[in-house]
Design a protein around this motif. Structure first.
Motif, PDB file in Angstrom:
ATOM      1  N   GLN A  65     -16.543  16.378  11.814  1.00  0.00           N
ATOM      2  CA  GLN A  65     -17.381  17.398  12.426  1.00  0.00           C
ATOM      3  C   GLN A  65     -18.238  18.083  11.358  1.00  0.00           C
ATOM      4  O   GLN A  65     -17.830  18.200  10.191  1.00  0.00           O
ATOM      5  CB  GLN A  65     -16.517  18.440  13.122  1.00  0.00           C
ATOM      6  N   CYS A  66     -19.414  18.547  11.767  1.00  0.00           N
ATOM      7  CA  CYS A  66     -20.321  19.229  10.839  1.00  0.00           C
ATOM      8  C   CYS A  66     -19.632  20.410  10.160  1.00  0.00           C
ATOM      9  O   CYS A  66     -19.805  20.656   8.966  1.00  0.00           O
ATOM     10  CB  CYS A  66     -21.567  19.725  11.572  1.00  0.00           C
ATOM     11  N   GLN A  67     -18.818  21.158  10.960  1.00  0.00           N
ATOM     12  CA  GLN A  67     -18.215  22.383  10.447  1.00  0.00           C
ATOM     13  C   GLN A  67     -17.136  22.133   9.396  1.00  0.00           C
ATOM     14  O   GLN A  67     -16.728  23.068   8.713  1.00  0.00           O
ATOM     15  CB  GLN A  67     -17.583  23.199  11.584  1.00  0.00           C
ATOM     16  N   VAL A 134     -27.588  28.667  15.887  1.00  0.00           N
ATOM     17  CA  VAL A 134     -26.458  27.889  16.410  1.00  0.00           C
ATOM     18  C   VAL A 134     -25.837  28.572  17.627  1.00  0.00           C
ATOM     19  O   VAL A 134     -25.540  27.932  18.634  1.00  0.00           O
ATOM     20  CB  VAL A 134     -25.396  27.677  15.310  1.00  0.00           C
ATOM     21  N   CYS A 140     -27.983  21.044  15.864  1.00  0.00           N
ATOM     22  CA  CYS A 140     -28.272  20.609  14.498  1.00  0.00           C
ATOM     23  C   CYS A 140     -29.425  19.605  14.460  1.00  0.00           C
ATOM     24  O   CYS A 140     -30.296  19.669  13.596  1.00  0.00           O
ATOM     25  CB  CYS A 140     -27.030  19.981  13.879  1.00  0.00           C
ATOM     26  N   TYR A 182     -23.232  20.337  18.338  1.00  0.00           N
ATOM     27  CA  TYR A 182     -22.963  19.343  17.302  1.00  0.00           C
ATOM     28  C   TYR A 182     -23.021  17.913  17.824  1.00  0.00           C
ATOM     29  O   TYR A 182     -22.646  16.985  17.109  1.00  0.00           O
ATOM     30  CB  TYR A 182     -21.598  19.620  16.667  1.00  0.00           C
ATOM     31  N   HIS A 238     -16.468  26.686  18.459  1.00  0.00           N
ATOM     32  CA  HIS A 238     -16.453  25.598  17.492  1.00  0.00           C
ATOM     33  C   HIS A 238     -15.520  25.948  16.350  1.00  0.00           C
ATOM     34  O   HIS A 238     -15.944  26.268  15.248  1.00  0.00           O
ATOM     35  CB  HIS A 238     -17.854  25.349  16.950  1.00  0.00           C
TER      36      HIS A 238
END
Length: 291
Positions: A65-67, A134, A140, A182, A238
């Motif tokens: 995941q991006c996070q 966001v 994104c 995301y 998220h």
């Protein structure tokens, strides 16, 4: 008295004025094209990084995941660059002798940060806040492109003021449910793939961001479907804090009436209203960026 200038001098003077005007216009067009070119914007360029990190491998291939790396993207103006420790969480166990990862091991051993080259580098006078974008439904991919398909990271868009203002003048085209922030493959609703959205109840007086009170699904919920909302605001939509995931938070079923959307314009207008996003005139005001 003898004539000083020949009769053709008038024609030459006119031609000189026209030629000068054409040269000025040509120089202006050339400078404008240069200012928008990748040579200035660095759009599409892939800088040589200390480590050839592949988003395609890590995001699309491994499903990160991006996070996981960009931990502050939902709560700070900066998305954040992961420390070496984040890399070593995996690479202390796999690819431990890979030559291309030597800078990572050296950084971990010495404590010195890896000198990454910033790809999306805005001018110092520009104020951009990741958090507000966001949490207001901007994905994104809207700014960074299909990162999950990039073996080497590059700048998808110019990031010039004109590009920013085009979105601020019409944010409807880029708004999406927060659950899809995301999702790099999100394309918006269509006649073949509609989206159903509803506003959950009893969220007006909580600390939950406005956008999180909207629940959207891609399958027909029917008349008996209810919107599901995480009751504990600490986790948010998220979560990134280790094992604390959204599924761990208490869930309560809140009655909601779903509305069907078959176009991005319809969905965007709905989300713009429910997210309490300012009008296009307010968003394109100079005061948004220049405080």
């Amino acid at each position: 008295m003898a004539q000083v200038f020949d009769r053709s001098s008038n024609a030459l003077a006119r031609m000189s004025l026209v030629l000068t005007g054409l040269i000025v216009i040509a120089v202006g067009v050339a400078l404008n094209s240069l200012q928008r070119s990748p040579w200035v914007t660095r759009q599409g360029q892939r800088p040589d990084q200390p480590v050839p990190f592949s988003h395609k491998h890590h995001v699309e291939g491994l499903g990160l995941q991006c996070q996981y790396c960009h931990t502050s993207v939902e709560k700070s103006s900066y998305a954040g660059i992961p420390p070496t420790k984040t890399c070593m969480n995996c690479h202390s166990q796999i690819w431990t002798d890979a030559q291309l990862l030597q800078p990572v091991r050296d950084s971990w051993a010495t404590g010195e940060s890896i000198q990454w080259i910033k790809v999306h580098d805005l001018p110092d006078y520009v104020y951009f806040n990741h958090e507000i974008h966001v949490n207001k439904g901007i994905g994104c991919a809207s700014c960074h492109g299909r990162v999950d398909e990039m073996p080497l990271m590059y700048e998808e868009n110019s990031l010039q003021m004109e590009w920013c203002l085009n979105c601020h003048r019409n944010p409807v085209k880029n708004l999406r449910p927060t659950s899809e922030i995301y999702n790099m493959a999100w394309e918006g609703p269509s006649t073949d793939k509609p989206v159903w959205c509803a506003v959950t109840k009893n969220t007006e007086h909580t600390d939950v961001p406005t956008a999180q009170s909207v629940s959207c699904v891609t399958k027909d919920p029917g008349n008996t479907q209810v919107a599901m909302l995480q009751a504990d605001e600490r986790f948010g939509p998220h979560p990134v804090d280790g094992a604390k995931t959204a599924s761990d938070a208490p869930v309560m079923a809140l009655p909601a009436s779903y509305q069907k959307f078959e176009s991005q314009t319809e969905l965007g207008n709905f989300l713009m209203d429910k997210y309490h996003i300012r009008t296009a005139n307010e968003l394109s005001s100079c005061e948004v960026c220049h405080r």
